[in-house]
Design an enzyme around this catalytic site. Structure first.
Site, PDB file in Angstrom:
ATOM      1  N   GLU A 128     -29.177 -75.904 -66.876  1.00 18.24           N
ATOM      2  CA  GLU A 128     -27.948 -76.543 -66.431  1.00 18.24           C
ATOM      3  C   GLU A 128     -27.856 -77.946 -67.043  1.00 18.24           C
ATOM      4  OE1 GLU A 128     -26.888 -74.448 -62.275  1.00 18.24           O
ATOM      5  OE2 GLU A 128     -28.377 -76.010 -62.076  1.00 18.24           O
TER       6      GLU A 128
ATOM      7  N   CYS B 278     -29.018 -84.929 -58.570  1.00 18.79           N
ATOM      8  CA  CYS B 278     -30.442 -85.022 -58.937  1.00 18.79           C
ATOM      9  C   CYS B 278     -31.266 -84.050 -58.119  1.00 18.79           C
ATOM     10  CB  CYS B 278     -30.995 -86.405 -58.604  1.00 18.79           C
ATOM     11  SG  CYS B 278     -30.349 -87.705 -59.566  1.00 18.79           S
TER      12      CYS B 278
ATOM     13  N   CYS C 143     -38.090 -81.438 -55.198  1.00 20.39           N
ATOM     14  CA  CYS C 143     -37.206 -81.143 -56.333  1.00 20.39           C
ATOM     15  C   CYS C 143     -37.022 -79.641 -56.480  1.00 20.39           C
ATOM     16  CB  CYS C 143     -37.822 -81.721 -57.606  1.00 20.39           C
ATOM     17  SG  CYS C 143     -36.941 -81.236 -59.100  1.00 20.39           S
TER      18      CYS C 143
ATOM     19  N   CYS D 112     -26.230 -85.593 -68.334  1.00 16.77           N
ATOM     20  CA  CYS D 112     -27.598 -85.372 -67.855  1.00 16.77           C
ATOM     21  C   CYS D 112     -28.124 -84.089 -68.489  1.00 16.77           C
ATOM     22  CB  CYS D 112     -27.570 -85.279 -66.331  1.00 16.77           C
ATOM     23  SG  CYS D 112     -29.202 -85.029 -65.632  1.00 16.77           S
TER      24      CYS D 112
ATOM     25  N   CYS E  92     -39.798 -76.196 -64.684  1.00 20.22           N
ATOM     26  CA  CYS E  92     -40.705 -77.339 -64.855  1.00 20.22           C
ATOM     27  C   CYS E  92     -42.105 -76.899 -64.460  1.00 20.22           C
ATOM     28  CB  CYS E  92     -40.241 -78.504 -63.964  1.00 20.22           C
ATOM     29  SG  CYS E  92     -41.158 -80.035 -64.258  1.00 20.22           S
TER      30      CYS E  92
ATOM     31  N   CYS F 271     -43.053 -81.106 -57.911  1.00 15.42           N
ATOM     32  CA  CYS F 271     -42.706 -82.134 -56.917  1.00 15.42           C
ATOM     33  C   CYS F 271     -41.979 -81.427 -55.771  1.00 15.42           C
ATOM     34  CB  CYS F 271     -41.820 -83.200 -57.558  1.00 15.42           C
ATOM     35  SG  CYS F 271     -42.522 -83.856 -59.094  1.00 15.42           S
TER      36      CYS F 271
HETATM   37  N1  SAH Z   1     -38.791 -84.583 -64.688  1.00 11.75           N
HETATM   38  C1  SAH Z   1     -38.261 -85.867 -64.840  1.00 11.75           C
HETATM   39  C2  SAH Z   1     -36.765 -85.904 -65.048  1.00 11.75           C
HETATM   40  C3  SAH Z   1     -35.918 -84.978 -64.195  1.00 11.75           C
HETATM   41  S1  SAH Z   1     -35.690 -85.288 -62.492  1.00 11.75           S
HETATM   42  C4  SAH Z   1     -38.648 -86.746 -63.681  1.00 11.75           C
HETATM   43  O1  SAH Z   1     -39.161 -86.239 -62.695  1.00 11.75           O
HETATM   44  O2  SAH Z   1     -38.469 -87.961 -63.794  1.00 11.75           O
HETATM   45  C5  SAH Z   1     -34.565 -86.691 -62.389  1.00 11.75           C
HETATM   46  C6  SAH Z   1     -34.762 -87.500 -61.112  1.00 11.75           C
HETATM   47  O3  SAH Z   1     -34.299 -86.800 -59.934  1.00 11.75           O
HETATM   48  C7  SAH Z   1     -36.227 -87.817 -60.848  1.00 11.75           C
HETATM   49  O4  SAH Z   1     -36.381 -89.158 -60.451  1.00 11.75           O
HETATM   50  C8  SAH Z   1     -36.540 -86.905 -59.689  1.00 11.75           C
HETATM   51  O5  SAH Z   1     -37.649 -87.325 -58.976  1.00 11.75           O
HETATM   52  C9  SAH Z   1     -35.251 -86.947 -58.897  1.00 11.75           C
HETATM   53  N2  SAH Z   1     -35.120 -85.860 -57.929  1.00 11.75           N
HETATM   54  C10 SAH Z   1     -35.694 -84.640 -57.946  1.00 11.75           C
HETATM   55  N3  SAH Z   1     -35.321 -83.932 -56.858  1.00 11.75           N
HETATM   56  C11 SAH Z   1     -34.506 -84.707 -56.128  1.00 11.75           C
HETATM   57  C12 SAH Z   1     -33.765 -84.510 -54.927  1.00 11.75           C
HETATM   58  N4  SAH Z   1     -33.785 -83.349 -54.273  1.00 11.75           N
HETATM   59  N5  SAH Z   1     -32.985 -85.526 -54.493  1.00 11.75           N
HETATM   60  C13 SAH Z   1     -32.903 -86.680 -55.183  1.00 11.75           C
HETATM   61  N6  SAH Z   1     -33.565 -86.919 -56.330  1.00 11.75           N
HETATM   62  C14 SAH Z   1     -34.367 -85.945 -56.803  1.00 11.75           C
HETATM   63 FE1  SF4 Z   2     -40.267 -81.543 -62.638  1.00 17.41          FE
HETATM   64 FE2  SF4 Z   2     -38.530 -82.012 -60.678  1.00 17.41          FE
HETATM   65 FE3  SF4 Z   2     -40.937 -83.189 -60.633  1.00 17.41          FE
HETATM   66 FE4  SF4 Z   2     -39.099 -83.963 -62.451  1.00 17.41          FE
HETATM   67  S1  SF4 Z   2     -38.948 -84.166 -60.219  1.00 17.41           S
HETATM   68  S2  SF4 Z   2     -41.282 -83.546 -62.812  1.00 17.41           S
HETATM   69  S3  SF4 Z   2     -38.082 -81.986 -62.858  1.00 17.41           S
HETATM   70  S4  SF4 Z   2     -40.539 -80.980 -60.492  1.00 17.41           S
END
Ligand code: SAH
Ligand code: SF4
Length: 361
Positions: A93, A342, A120, A106, A113, A117
């Site tokens: 996406e 995000c 996420c 974006c 991934c 986390c």
């Molecule tokens: N993998 C990279 C880039 C993609 S995520 C990273 O982790 O930095 C982009 C941003 O969205 C990151 O800061 C991530 O921690 C945040 N993010 C992920 N899940 C989220 C959620 N459910 N609500 C708000 N931010 C989130």
């Molecule tokens: Fe991967 Fe989501 Fe963690 Fe970014 S925030 S490293 S996309 S699992």
């Protein structure tokens, strides 16, 4: 047949030149670059500075292909999300977040991934594979098509900025990301300046150094916690590269200064990382780094165990950072209604027929 021809999108200038030198075709790398990346042409027949014969030869051997748009959704707040499908059927996406007179695209760098986390949604999706450079550039090409921004405008672009904050960890796919960014930054093509590109990482420390030295784009770091104990849980790569190492890499990031700060992303999780004590600890942690914060209200998704911090807690948190001299806006969630905010991206969730896809930016 189309699938037997090489897609030129994603080849670096050097690779294009090598094709020419190898005599694969009487390729004119510079002119092709101009047609593909400055004018956005997808049909060799439209390349009127090339002879008809050459155009036919090129069409015989190559294509200038975009990923297939399987679905285009538009949010109430005008954000757009495209579900894109690549030749092997994998999908990602891509999200466009428009402002008044500009906007950020974006971009995703992996299908899924490898990191997990827990807040996420992308992290719940098994990694299928890294994206190739052409598939990363292809996301920009699709957005440019949708916003009708060909040829590359001098100024006043809606697609003015790029953030590598979509699906995946960009620094786990560094080579492809670097090739794609060099194509996107090239002044004779798409020409987005490195100052308008931000790469977000969960903290792949050794690659942060390479990214700074070789690409010089803006850096955003997903910090999200002030202790290793909590960060080990929220951002599991912390077990390999703990906070002190991560911040040391940030301190050394080239070009970081008062006019070019490192962004620390901090997702606001109710009762987890949002106390005033956390905010104060954060100011102590980043002392000496040219820093700004991006406070991201947690975006919910089906099955998530976290909740977003209440507005009062977020404001208090932001104020403490402000009082210590740091910009710390609470990012207004965009595109939540189409699961484009995000952390809400996940490609396997939607499979729709191509006929339903409509471009609407
Ligand atoms: N993998 C990279 C880039 C993609 S995520 C990273 O982790 O930095 C982009 C941003 O969205 C990151 O800061 C991530 O921690 C945040 N993010 C992920 N899940 C989220 C959620 N459910 N609500 C708000 N931010 C989130
Ligand atoms: Fe991967 Fe989501 Fe963690 Fe970014 S925030 S490293 S996309 S699992």
């Amino acid at each position: 047949m189309a699938h037997q021809r090489t897609n030129l999108i994603g080849l670096s200038r050097e690779e294009l030149a090598r094709l020419a030198a190898a005599g694969a075709t009487p390729l004119r790398a510079k002119q092709l670059w101009h047609w593909m990346y400055y004018r956005g042409v997808t049909d060799f027949a439209a390349m009127t500075t090339l002879s008809k014969r050459l155009r036919a030869t090129l069409a015989d051997r190559f294509v200038i292909a975009r990923p297939e748009v399987r679905q285009a959704l538009v949010s109430k707040d005008r954000s757009c999300k495209w579900l894109l499908r690549f030749a092997d059927g994998n999908e990602v996406e891509t999200v466009f977040i428009p402002e008044e007179d500009r906007g950020a695209l974006c971009i995703s760098t992996q299908v899924g991934c490898t990191l997990t986390c827990p807040f996420c949604r992308t992290g719940t999706q098994r990694l299928v594979r890294n994206l190739a450079a052409g598939e990363i550039v292809g996301q920009m090409m699709v957005a440019r098509d949708a916003c009708a921004e060909w040829p590359s405008p001098e100024g006043g672009r809606m697609l003015s900025n790029i953030v590598l904050m979509g699906m995946g960890e960009p620094l786990f796919n560094y080579e492809a990301v670097a090739t794609a960014l060099r194509i996107i930054m090239d002044g004779e093509g798409i020409a987005v300046s490195k100052r308008r590109i931000t790469l977000s990482t969960s903290g792949v420390v050794p690659m942060i150094r390479r990214c700074g030295a070789e690409l010089g784009v803006n850096l955003a770091v997903s910090l999200h916690a002030v202790s290793d104990e909590l960060r080990d849980e929220l951002v599991p790569i912390n077990r390999k590269y703990p906070i002190a190492e991560l911040l040391a890499a940030c301190r050394e990031y080239p070009g970081a200064g008062n006019t070019r700060r490192i962004t620390f992303e901090y997702v606001m999780l109710k009762g987890v990382n949002d106390s005033p004590a956390d905010a104060r600890a954060l100011t102590r942690l980043v002392r000496g780094i040219p820093a700004k914060f991006n406070l991201i209200p947690f975006n919910p998704w089906p099955g998530a165990v976290y909740q977003c911090s209440p507005p009062g807690a977020m404001k208090r948190f932001s104020r403490i950072l402000n009082d210590a001299g740091y910009a710390a806006p609470i990012r207004a969630p965009r595109g939540r209604d189409i699961m484009a905010a995000c952390g809400q991206l996940r490609s396997q969730s939607m499979r729709v027929r191509a006929a339903e896809a409509s471009m609407a930016c």
